[in-house]
Design a protein around this motif. Structure first.
Motif, PDB file in Angstrom:
ATOM      1  N   ASP A 275       0.903  -1.267   0.180  1.00 52.27           N
ATOM      2  CA  ASP A 275       0.122   0.020  -0.051  1.00 52.27           C
ATOM      3  C   ASP A 275       0.767   1.208   0.047  1.00 52.27           C
ATOM      4  O   ASP A 275       1.942   1.190   0.327  1.00 52.27           O
ATOM      5  CB  ASP A 275      -0.941  -0.022   1.329  1.00 52.27           C
ATOM      6  CG  ASP A 275      -2.029   0.942   1.101  1.00 52.27           C
ATOM      7  OD1 ASP A 275      -2.243   1.501   0.233  1.00 52.27           O
ATOM      8  OD2 ASP A 275      -2.945   0.986   2.056  1.00 52.27           O
ATOM      9  N   SER A 276       0.231   2.407  -0.354  1.00 54.63           N
ATOM     10  CA  SER A 276       1.063   3.560  -0.315  1.00 54.63           C
ATOM     11  C   SER A 276       1.595   3.994   0.850  1.00 54.63           C
ATOM     12  O   SER A 276       0.772   4.179   2.001  1.00 54.63           O
ATOM     13  CB  SER A 276       0.355   4.614  -1.132  1.00 54.63           C
ATOM     14  OG  SER A 276      -0.043   4.221  -2.345  1.00 54.63           O
ATOM     15  N   LEU A 277       2.710   4.583   1.099  1.00 58.64           N
ATOM     16  CA  LEU A 277       3.289   5.033   2.154  1.00 58.64           C
ATOM     17  C   LEU A 277       3.124   6.466   2.395  1.00 58.64           C
ATOM     18  O   LEU A 277       3.544   7.176   1.188  1.00 58.64           O
ATOM     19  CB  LEU A 277       4.958   4.900   2.560  1.00 58.64           C
ATOM     20  CG  LEU A 277       5.642   5.474   3.563  1.00 58.64           C
ATOM     21  CD1 LEU A 277       5.178   5.253   4.892  1.00 58.64           C
ATOM     22  CD2 LEU A 277       7.149   5.416   3.205  1.00 58.64           C
ATOM     23  N   ARG A 278       2.393   6.933   3.295  1.00 62.24           N
ATOM     24  CA  ARG A 278       2.024   8.295   3.462  1.00 62.24           C
ATOM     25  C   ARG A 278       3.035   9.070   4.711  1.00 62.24           C
ATOM     26  O   ARG A 278       2.103   8.960   5.918  1.00 62.24           O
ATOM     27  CB  ARG A 278       0.747   8.531   3.487  1.00 62.24           C
ATOM     28  CG  ARG A 278      -0.290   8.167   2.083  1.00 62.24           C
ATOM     29  CD  ARG A 278      -1.673   8.444   2.135  1.00 62.24           C
ATOM     30  NE  ARG A 278      -2.182   7.012   2.891  1.00 62.24           N
ATOM     31  CZ  ARG A 278      -2.414   6.079   2.486  1.00 62.24           C
ATOM     32  NH1 ARG A 278      -2.279   5.909   1.222  1.00 62.24           N
ATOM     33  NH2 ARG A 278      -3.040   5.013   3.136  1.00 62.24           N
ATOM     34  N   VAL A 279       3.815   9.901   4.589  1.00 66.13           N
ATOM     35  CA  VAL A 279       4.450  10.394   5.244  1.00 66.13           C
ATOM     36  C   VAL A 279       4.028  11.965   5.602  1.00 66.13           C
ATOM     37  O   VAL A 279       3.697  12.502   4.597  1.00 66.13           O
ATOM     38  CB  VAL A 279       5.998  10.685   4.984  1.00 66.13           C
ATOM     39  CG1 VAL A 279       6.554  11.489   6.252  1.00 66.13           C
ATOM     40  CG2 VAL A 279       6.707   9.165   5.010  1.00 66.13           C
TER      41      VAL A 279
ATOM     42  N   TRP B 218      12.022  12.433  13.748  1.00 66.41           N
ATOM     43  CA  TRP B 218      10.789  11.340  13.904  1.00 66.41           C
ATOM     44  C   TRP B 218       9.997  11.763  12.775  1.00 66.41           C
ATOM     45  O   TRP B 218       9.467  12.702  12.535  1.00 66.41           O
ATOM     46  CB  TRP B 218      10.136  11.637  15.367  1.00 66.41           C
ATOM     47  CG  TRP B 218      10.834  11.301  16.487  1.00 66.41           C
ATOM     48  CD1 TRP B 218      11.580  12.178  17.165  1.00 66.41           C
ATOM     49  CD2 TRP B 218      10.964  10.013  17.105  1.00 66.41           C
ATOM     50  NE1 TRP B 218      12.104  11.508  18.321  1.00 66.41           N
ATOM     51  CE2 TRP B 218      11.911  10.237  18.060  1.00 66.41           C
ATOM     52  CE3 TRP B 218      10.393   8.874  16.893  1.00 66.41           C
ATOM     53  CZ2 TRP B 218      12.057   9.190  19.279  1.00 66.41           C
ATOM     54  CZ3 TRP B 218      10.629   7.727  17.718  1.00 66.41           C
ATOM     55  CH2 TRP B 218      11.502   7.911  18.484  1.00 66.41           C
ATOM     56  N   MET B 219       9.864  10.629  12.026  1.00 67.54           N
ATOM     57  CA  MET B 219       9.016  10.416  10.827  1.00 67.54           C
ATOM     58  C   MET B 219       7.652   9.925  11.045  1.00 67.54           C
ATOM     59  O   MET B 219       7.581   8.488  11.561  1.00 67.54           O
ATOM     60  CB  MET B 219       9.692   9.594   9.548  1.00 67.54           C
ATOM     61  CG  MET B 219       8.877   9.386   8.530  1.00 67.54           C
ATOM     62  SD  MET B 219       9.783   8.639   7.220  1.00 67.54           S
ATOM     63  CE  MET B 219      11.172   9.444   7.124  1.00 67.54           C
ATOM     64  N   TYR B 220       6.479  10.357  10.790  1.00 61.66           N
ATOM     65  CA  TYR B 220       5.134  10.318  11.170  1.00 61.66           C
ATOM     66  C   TYR B 220       4.449   9.610   9.956  1.00 61.66           C
ATOM     67  O   TYR B 220       4.473  10.516   8.876  1.00 61.66           O
ATOM     68  CB  TYR B 220       4.477  11.130  12.028  1.00 61.66           C
ATOM     69  CG  TYR B 220       4.921  11.651  13.289  1.00 61.66           C
ATOM     70  CD1 TYR B 220       4.552  10.757  14.257  1.00 61.66           C
ATOM     71  CD2 TYR B 220       5.875  12.461  13.476  1.00 61.66           C
ATOM     72  CE1 TYR B 220       5.142  11.010  15.532  1.00 61.66           C
ATOM     73  CE2 TYR B 220       6.545  12.617  14.779  1.00 61.66           C
ATOM     74  CZ  TYR B 220       6.049  11.983  15.756  1.00 61.66           C
ATOM     75  OH  TYR B 220       6.662  12.648  17.156  1.00 61.66           O
ATOM     76  N   SER B 221       3.846   8.525   9.735  1.00 57.71           N
ATOM     77  CA  SER B 221       3.066   7.972   8.515  1.00 57.71           C
ATOM     78  C   SER B 221       2.336   6.828   9.098  1.00 57.71           C
ATOM     79  O   SER B 221       1.970   6.729  10.267  1.00 57.71           O
ATOM     80  CB  SER B 221       4.471   7.354   7.641  1.00 57.71           C
ATOM     81  OG  SER B 221       4.909   6.165   8.251  1.00 57.71           O
TER      82      SER B 221
ATOM     83  N   SER C  29       5.395   0.559  11.797  1.00 60.06           N
ATOM     84  CA  SER C  29       6.368   1.003  12.737  1.00 60.06           C
ATOM     85  C   SER C  29       6.370   2.478  13.430  1.00 60.06           C
ATOM     86  O   SER C  29       7.181   2.992  13.786  1.00 60.06           O
ATOM     87  CB  SER C  29       7.836   0.608  12.381  1.00 60.06           C
ATOM     88  OG  SER C  29       7.876   1.295  11.207  1.00 60.06           O
ATOM     89  N   ASN C  30       5.278   3.223  12.613  1.00 55.94           N
ATOM     90  CA  ASN C  30       5.050   4.469  13.056  1.00 55.94           C
ATOM     91  C   ASN C  30       5.237   4.878  14.488  1.00 55.94           C
ATOM     92  O   ASN C  30       4.582   4.106  15.372  1.00 55.94           O
ATOM     93  CB  ASN C  30       3.721   5.094  12.390  1.00 55.94           C
ATOM     94  CG  ASN C  30       3.399   6.396  12.784  1.00 55.94           C
ATOM     95  OD1 ASN C  30       4.037   7.230  12.338  1.00 55.94           O
ATOM     96  ND2 ASN C  30       2.492   6.867  13.471  1.00 55.94           N
ATOM     97  N   PRO C  31       5.855   5.986  15.004  1.00 51.83           N
ATOM     98  CA  PRO C  31       6.832   6.576  14.102  1.00 51.83           C
ATOM     99  C   PRO C  31       8.323   6.102  14.032  1.00 51.83           C
ATOM    100  O   PRO C  31       8.635   5.518  14.933  1.00 51.83           O
ATOM    101  CB  PRO C  31       6.714   8.013  14.807  1.00 51.83           C
ATOM    102  CG  PRO C  31       6.880   7.438  16.325  1.00 51.83           C
ATOM    103  CD  PRO C  31       5.932   6.395  16.452  1.00 51.83           C
TER     104      PRO C  31
END
Length: 598
Positions: A332-336, A380-383, A387-389
Motif C-alpha cells: 500500500d502507499s506510504l504516506r509521510v 521522527w517520521m510520522y506515517s 512501525s510509526n513513528p
C-alpha cells in the motif's frame, strides 16, 4: 309450449348461482329437437335475488311472451314481469337496451389496501338513448366509476370497477346498473380475494465499514423486520461487489418479527469500494436497496537507509546536506505526514510525501550547526507504517575558524532614510592571524561598517553591522565575511523592517508618543500588517473603519508599554474597497488608508 311451427318453447330456472339467486332462460327447439336460438338459451332475466315460476305463451307469429315472478327488490315484495322474445331469438328493439361486455368480473388476488381496476363496456343495442341513472355496489370494497351517463343507440360506455380489499379472504358482490333499459336493473357479479401484504423495514439504508486491512474482515449487523400482515419471504440478498457479503440470503419472517443479518466487508483491493445489496422478496416495493462502502488498505513497511547519520565537522551557520533513501516494502502507499526534530540544527526536506508500494523516495537531511561542539539529535517520521513513528539518529560537530557572537541578527524596525547599528563580536579561533579582506551583502539595506581588518590568534574584535532601509516592510539578507579562514566566506543572516512614519511626511508634523506607520502589503488580498510605535506608555486603541465610518474591526484596546507593535488585520468576509486604520494614542489620533483588493 308449442311454437306453432312443429317445435316448442322451453323455459327454465337456472340455479347455478344459488337457490336464492335463480336466473331465467328460454330456448326454442325445432320439430327435430334441435336448438334454434343460442346454444345455452337466451337470458330472460339475471337480476338480483330470484326470478321464479316462468310461463310462456306463443303468438300467431311464433313469437313468445314470457312472464314470471320477480323478487329482485325483495323476497317479501315480489312482482310480475313479462318479456317478449321474437321468433328468431332476438329481442324487441323499440326501446333502450343495455348489453354488457361481461356479466361477471373476477379480480383475482389483490394485496390488502392495494387498488386494482377492471373495465366493463356497456353498449346500447336499443333504438332509443340509454339513460344510466345510477351504478351501485353491494360491497364497499368494489366501487364503480362513473355512476351516471347517457349512451346513444349503437354506442358504448366504459365503466371502471375498482377493487380495494380491506381484509383478507374472498369477497363477492354485485354491481347494480339502473337505467331506462327494459332489462333494468342489470346485475354484474364481481369477486376478488384480499391477500395479506409483507413489508420489509431495514434498520439502516446504508452501512459504512471504514478502513479495513487487506486479509481481514469487518462485520456489521442490519436488522431485517417485517412490518406487514403477511409472511415476508426473502429469496435473495445480492451484493453488487464480491467484497461485501450477507450471512443470510433466504429468510421467511413472520409479521411483526425481525432477523439480524450480518453484512461482512472483506476488501479485495486497496482503496475505497462502494456497492449495494438488492433484497428480493414478496414485499410490495421489492427489490429493496442497502448501500454499503468501505476502504481497503494494505501493509506499509518502511525501510530508511541509512537510519543513522554522522555529518562530522561543519562550519557554524553553514548548511550541509545528505540524502537518505525511504523505501516502501509494503503493498500500500506510504504516506509521510510530518517529520519533526528535537534539535534545531537538524531538519528534513520534504517534511511530507507519498511513496507508492514497492517504490523509493529521497529524503534530504540538513545539518546547520548553530554552535561549536558536538550536536546530537533525532528526527521522527510520522506515517501510516506499522512501525510509526520511525526514528533517524543524527549527529555532527559545529566548527569554525571564525566565531561570531550571533549568526542571526534582527534589527527590528528602522525608519526609511535612517540607519540602525548593532555590534557583534568576532573571535579568531585560528593559530595564526585572521585577515578579513571584505564583507559583502546580498541586500543593499545591510552592510558592515568595517570591511577589512586583522585579528590576532584567539583575539576578539567588535564588528558594527548597519541597517538602512529603503522600502517599507520586512527585509532579509546575508552578510559574507571573506578572509583567509578555511571556512570563508563566513556568514551572518540579517533581517529588519523598514517603516515610513507620519512624522516623516512633512516638516509640520510634531513629535508624538504614538506613531502609526503605513500598512504592508497595500493593496492586500487577505491580511495586512498595521505597524505602530509607542515612545511612552500609553492607552492605545486601533480600529478599522469602512468608507461610511462604520467600525468593522477592533485590533487593539489596552494599555501598552513603549515599543514597536505589528498587529495583523484579517479581512475575512469583507468586500473589496477602501478602509481606514484609526490609531487613538495618548496625545493624538492617526489614520492610514487600507486597500482590500482580492
Amino acid at each position: 309450449m308449442p311454437d306453432g311451427a312443429g317445435g316448442v318453447f322451453v323455459a327454465w330456472e337456472d340455479r347455478r348461482n344459488g337457490n336464492t339467486n335463480a336466473d331465467l332462460y328460454v330456448q326454442r327447439l325445432s320439430a327435430a329437437g334441435q336448438p334454434l336460438w343460442a346454444a345455452n338459451g337466451l337470458v330472460v332475466s339475471s337480476a338480483a335475488n330470484s326470478q321464479t315460476s316462468p310461463n310462456v305463451v306463443a303468438d300467431a307469429s311464433s313469437n313468445v311472451i314470457f312472464a314470471w315472478e320477480d323478487y329482485r327488490n325483495s323476497f317479501s315484495n315480489g312482482g310480475i314481469f313479462a318479456f317478449k322474445v321474437m321468433a328468431d331469438g332476438s329481442y324487441p328493439r323499440s326501446q333502450p337496451e343495455a348489453s354488457f361486455s361481461s356479466s361477471t368480473v373476477a379480480f383475482g388476488s389483490v394485496p390488502v389496501g392495494i387498488k386494482r381496476d377492471k373495465v366493463i363496456t356497456i353498449t346500447n343495442i336499443g333504438s332509443d338513448p340509454l339513460q344510466i341513472s345510477n351504478i351501485t355496489s353491494t360491497h364497499p370494497d368494489f366501487v364503480p366509476r362513473p355512476t351516471i351517463g347517457t349512451i346513444a343507440s349503437g354506442l358504448t360506455f366504459n365503466d371502471t370497477i375498482r377493487f380495494t380489499p380491506s381484509g383478507t379472504g374472498t369477497i363477492n358482490a354485485s354491481i347494480i346498473v339502473l337505467s331506462n333499459s327494459w332489462t333494468s336493473p342489470d346485475t354484474i357479479r364481481v369477486t376478488g380475494v384480499g391477500a395479506g401484504t409483507a413489508v420489509l423495514a431495514l434498520s439502516a439504508t446504508g452501512v459504512g465499514f471504514g478502513a479495513v486491512k487487506m486479509g481481514l474482515k469487518q462485520d456489521s449487523v442490519v436488522v431485517f423486520s417485517n412490518t406487514g400482515v403477511d409472511t415476508l419471504r426473502i429469496t435473495g440478498v445480492n451484493s453488487s461487489n464480491s467484497a461485501f457479503s450477507a450471512a443470510q440470503k433466504v429468510m421467511n419472517i413472520p409479521p411483526g418479527a425481525s432477523v439480524n443479518n450480518t453484512i461482512t466487508f472483506t476488501p479485495k483491493a486497496i482503496g475505497k469500494v462502494n456497492a449495494r445489496f438488492l433484497v428480493v422478496s414478496n414485499a410490495l416495493d421489492s427489490p429493496d436497496t442497502l448501500f454499503v462502502n468501505g476502504i481497503g488498505f494494505g501493509e506499509v513497511e518502511i525501510l530508511i537507509s541509512p537510519d543513522r547519520i554522522s555529518f562530522g565537522k561543519s562550519p557554524v551557520g553553514r548548511a550541509r546536506d545528505t540524502v537518505l533513501s525511504i523505501k516502501n516494502n509494503g503493498n500500500d502507499s506510504l504516506r509521510v505526514t510530518e517529520i519533526t526534530s528535537d534539535e534545531a540544527s537538524f531538519t528534513a526536506l520534504p517534511s511530507a510525501f507519498t511513496v507508492p508500494a514497492g517504490g523509493t523516495a529521497p529524503l534530504t537531511v540538513r545539518f546547520t550547526p548553530d554552535r561549536i561542539g558536538q550536536i546530537n539529535g533525532e528526527l521522527w517520521m510520522y506515517s501510516n507504517s506499522a512501525s510509526n513513528p520511525d526514528k533517524i539518529i543524527v549527529g555532527g560537530t559545529g566548527d569554525a575558524d571564525v566565531l561570531f557572537s550571533s549568526y542571526s541578527v534582527n534589527f527590528s524596525t528602522a525608519s526609511i532614510g535612517m540607519v540602525k547599528d548593532t555590534v557583534v563580536t568576532l573571535t579568531n579561533r585560528r593559530s595564526d592571524t585572521l585577515r578579513v579582506t571584505d564583507v559583502t551583502s546580498d541586500e543593499g539595506a545591510f552592510a558592515a561598517v568595517e570591511k577589512t581588518y586583522t585579528v590576532a590568534p584567539s583575539a576578539t574584535v567588535n564588528v558594527t553591522l548597519r541597517f538602512a532601509p529603503t522600502k517599507i516592510g520586512l527585509v532579509n539578507g546575508t552578510l559574507s565575511f571573506i578572509s583567509n579562514s578555511a571556512t570563508s566566506p563566513d556568514r551572518i543572516a540579517v533581517n529588519g523592517e523598514g517603516l515610513l512614519t507620519n512624522a516623516m511626511e512633512g516638516p509640520a508634523a510634531s513629535p508624538s508618543a504614538c506613531v502609526l506607520s503605513r500598512n504592508y502589503p497595500n493593496p492586500f488580498a487577505e491580511q495586512t500588517v498595521i505597524p505602530y510605535e509607542l515612545r511612552q506608555r500609553s492607552r492605545v486603541t486601533l480600529t478599522v473603519e469602512n468608507v461610511l465610518g462604520q467600525r468593522v474591526a477592533t485590533l487593539v484596546d489596552q494599555m501598552q508599554e513603549p515599543g514597536m507593535y505589528r498587529p495583523v488585520w484579517h479581512a475575512v468576509g469583507l468586500p473589496n474597497g477602501m478602509y481606514r486604520a484609526v490609531l487613538h494614542g495618548s496625545d493624538r489620533v492617526s489614520t492610514e488608508s487600507l486597500l482590500l483588493l482580492r
